[in-house]
Design a protein around this motif. Structure first.
Motif, mmCIF file in Angstrom:
data_model
loop_
_atom_site.group_PDB
_atom_site.id
_atom_site.type_symbol
_atom_site.label_atom_id
_atom_site.label_comp_id
_atom_site.label_asym_id
_atom_site.label_seq_id
_atom_site.Cartn_x
_atom_site.Cartn_y
_atom_site.Cartn_z
ATOM 1 N N PRO A 178 0.821 -1.214 0.000
ATOM 2 C CA PRO A 178 0.000 0.000 0.000
ATOM 3 C C PRO A 178 0.852 1.260 0.000
ATOM 4 N N LEU A 179 2.163 1.106 0.267
ATOM 5 C CA LEU A 179 3.017 2.295 0.314
ATOM 6 C C LEU A 179 3.677 2.583 -1.029
ATOM 7 N N GLN A 209 3.100 7.506 -12.182
ATOM 8 C CA GLN A 209 3.265 8.912 -12.537
ATOM 9 C C GLN A 209 2.352 9.271 -13.698
ATOM 10 N N VAL A 210 1.635 10.369 -13.510
ATOM 11 C CA VAL A 210 0.776 10.861 -14.581
ATOM 12 C C VAL A 210 1.555 11.956 -15.312
ATOM 13 N N PRO A 211 1.200 12.243 -16.556
ATOM 14 C CA PRO A 211 1.881 13.337 -17.267
ATOM 15 C C PRO A 211 1.729 14.639 -16.490
ATOM 16 N N ILE A 212 2.738 15.497 -16.599
ATOM 17 C CA ILE A 212 2.749 16.725 -15.788
ATOM 18 C C ILE A 212 1.555 17.628 -16.131
ATOM 19 N N LEU A 234 -1.260 16.362 -14.137
ATOM 20 C CA LEU A 234 -1.040 16.682 -12.725
ATOM 21 C C LEU A 234 -1.373 18.151 -12.450
ATOM 22 N N ILE A 266 -4.185 19.733 -9.981
ATOM 23 C CA ILE A 266 -3.898 20.724 -8.933
ATOM 24 C C ILE A 266 -4.848 21.909 -9.078
ATOM 25 N N HIS A 295 -8.256 21.046 -8.002
ATOM 26 C CA HIS A 295 -8.249 20.947 -6.542
ATOM 27 C C HIS A 295 -8.358 22.334 -5.908
ATOM 28 N N LYS A 326 -15.547 16.610 3.493
ATOM 29 C CA LYS A 326 -14.583 15.863 2.675
ATOM 30 C C LYS A 326 -14.481 16.479 1.289
ATOM 31 N N THR A 327 -13.288 16.466 0.754
ATOM 32 C CA THR A 327 -13.118 16.987 -0.598
ATOM 33 C C THR A 327 -13.404 15.895 -1.634
ATOM 34 N N LEU A 341 -6.632 14.287 -4.429
ATOM 35 C CA LEU A 341 -6.408 13.617 -3.126
ATOM 36 C C LEU A 341 -7.099 12.279 -3.027
ATOM 37 N N ARG A 355 7.645 18.434 -9.602
ATOM 38 C CA ARG A 355 8.613 17.509 -10.213
ATOM 39 C C ARG A 355 9.884 18.245 -10.643
ATOM 40 N N ILE A 393 0.962 28.168 -10.313
ATOM 41 C CA ILE A 393 -0.228 27.467 -9.827
ATOM 42 C C ILE A 393 -1.310 28.492 -9.485
ATOM 43 N N ARG A 420 -8.077 23.358 5.793
ATOM 44 C CA ARG A 420 -8.520 22.152 5.070
ATOM 45 C C ARG A 420 -7.317 21.384 4.510
ATOM 46 N N HIS A 448 -6.151 17.591 5.351
ATOM 47 C CA HIS A 448 -5.850 16.559 4.350
ATOM 48 C C HIS A 448 -4.503 15.900 4.670
ATOM 49 N N LEU A 482 -3.910 11.994 5.440
ATOM 50 C CA LEU A 482 -2.993 11.189 4.621
ATOM 51 C C LEU A 482 -1.910 10.562 5.490
ATOM 52 N N TYR A 521 -0.893 6.565 6.016
ATOM 53 C CA TYR A 521 0.437 6.000 5.798
ATOM 54 C C TYR A 521 0.950 5.305 7.047
ATOM 55 N N ALA A 577 -0.800 2.023 7.304
ATOM 56 C CA ALA A 577 -0.328 1.080 6.278
ATOM 57 C C ALA A 577 1.058 0.544 6.605
#
Lengths: 108, 159
Positions: free
Chosen positions: A59-60, A65-68, A71, A75, A78, A101-102, A107, B59, B65, B142, B146, B150, B154, B157
């Motif tokens: 699970p860790l 990786q998704v394309p930038i 991503l 963001i 979000h 919750k979001t 996330l 990255r 942003i 918020r 989160h 998270l 972890y 897990a």
């Protein structure tokens, strides 16, 4: 007529020789002629029965990786969602508004 | 269209304030100002949209942003009225956008000569800044929440 009979006899002899040669080639060899050393039979080591595969995904492990560009879009979405949640909180401040919750895919 | 900075002013007062400014058209994708630039003017959005962004390392690459988006009637760049008069965000137009640039010095002189108008503008500015602060506080909490959630996942897990 003699020549014809002679040809017929020669053909029959040829067929007989061919049949004998074929039989000799395809006849199974006798066990005495093929004595081979005995190979010890090796049984596979007993493996304990497992219900689950050994390859259990950790699970860790980091997510793939998704394309930038994707991503950055996540963001931005979000930020928009969280800003909307913050605006709702400012308009009508309650604990529930703050702790809701979001649904952001960034996330979840 | 009503500008949030000019709420409560009479039509004449609004005309007087708008006369101090210069209409500007920012083409699609162009920058209005960058983080760290001297903030000499405050902007009233008339048409289009303004994206306010902050640089973030993604990255190993610096990316702008989105922090906030301002639409017609909203104010951009109140750093022009607050020392040290430096923009703390970058502003770009995602589409052709029209703004009215109000120079700080012209606005200061006008407000000194018309204190009643200056008071109303000051109060409206306080609302703009206060709203931003409250929203950022809520967003910050918020995001912290989160992170805590998270981190709990972890830790569970890893056991």
């Amino acid at each position: 007529m003699d020549m014809l009979l002679m040809g017929l006899c020669m053909s029959l002899i040829g067929i007989a020789v061919t049949a004998l040669a074929f039989a000799a080639a395809t006849h199974p060899k006798s066990p005495a002629a093929t004595i081979q050393p005995q190979i010890p039979s090796v049984k596979p080591a007993a493996v304990p029965a497992r219900f689950f595969s050994d390859r259990v995904a950790s699970p860790l492990l980091p997510p793939p990786q998704v394309p930038i560009e994707v991503l950055l879009q996540q963001i931005e979405n979000h930020v928009r969602l969280e800003q909307a949640a913050a605006e709702s909180f400012v308009a009508f401040p309650t604990n529930a508004q703050l702790h809701s919750k979001t649904t952001s895919s960034f996330l979840n | 269209m009503e500008h949030e900075l000019l709420k409560g002013l009479s039509p004449t007062e609004i005309e007087q304030v708008l006369a101090l400014g210069n209409r500007m058209t920012v083409s699609s994708g162009a920058s209005l100002f960058r983080l760290g630039d001297p903030a000499d003017s405050l902007y009233l959005t008339v048409r289009g949209r303004i994206r306010l962004t902050l640089p973030m390392m993604v990255r190993g690459r610096e990316e702008d942003i989105l922090v906030e988006e301002r639409s017609p009637g909203q104010t951009v760049g109140w750093s022009a009225l607050v020392p040290p008069y430096r923009f703390t965000l970058s502003a770009t137009a995602p589409l052709e956008t029209e703004v009215i640039a109000l120079p700080r010095e012209a606005l200061r002189v006008f407000c000194e000569t018309s204190p009643a108008v200056g008071y109303k503008i000051g109060m409206n500015l306080a609302v703009v800044v206060g709203n931003r602060l409250q929203q950022v506080q809520a967003m910050w909490l918020r995001e912290m929440q989160h992170i805590v959630e998270l981190k709990s996942i972890y830790v569970e897990a890893a056991r």
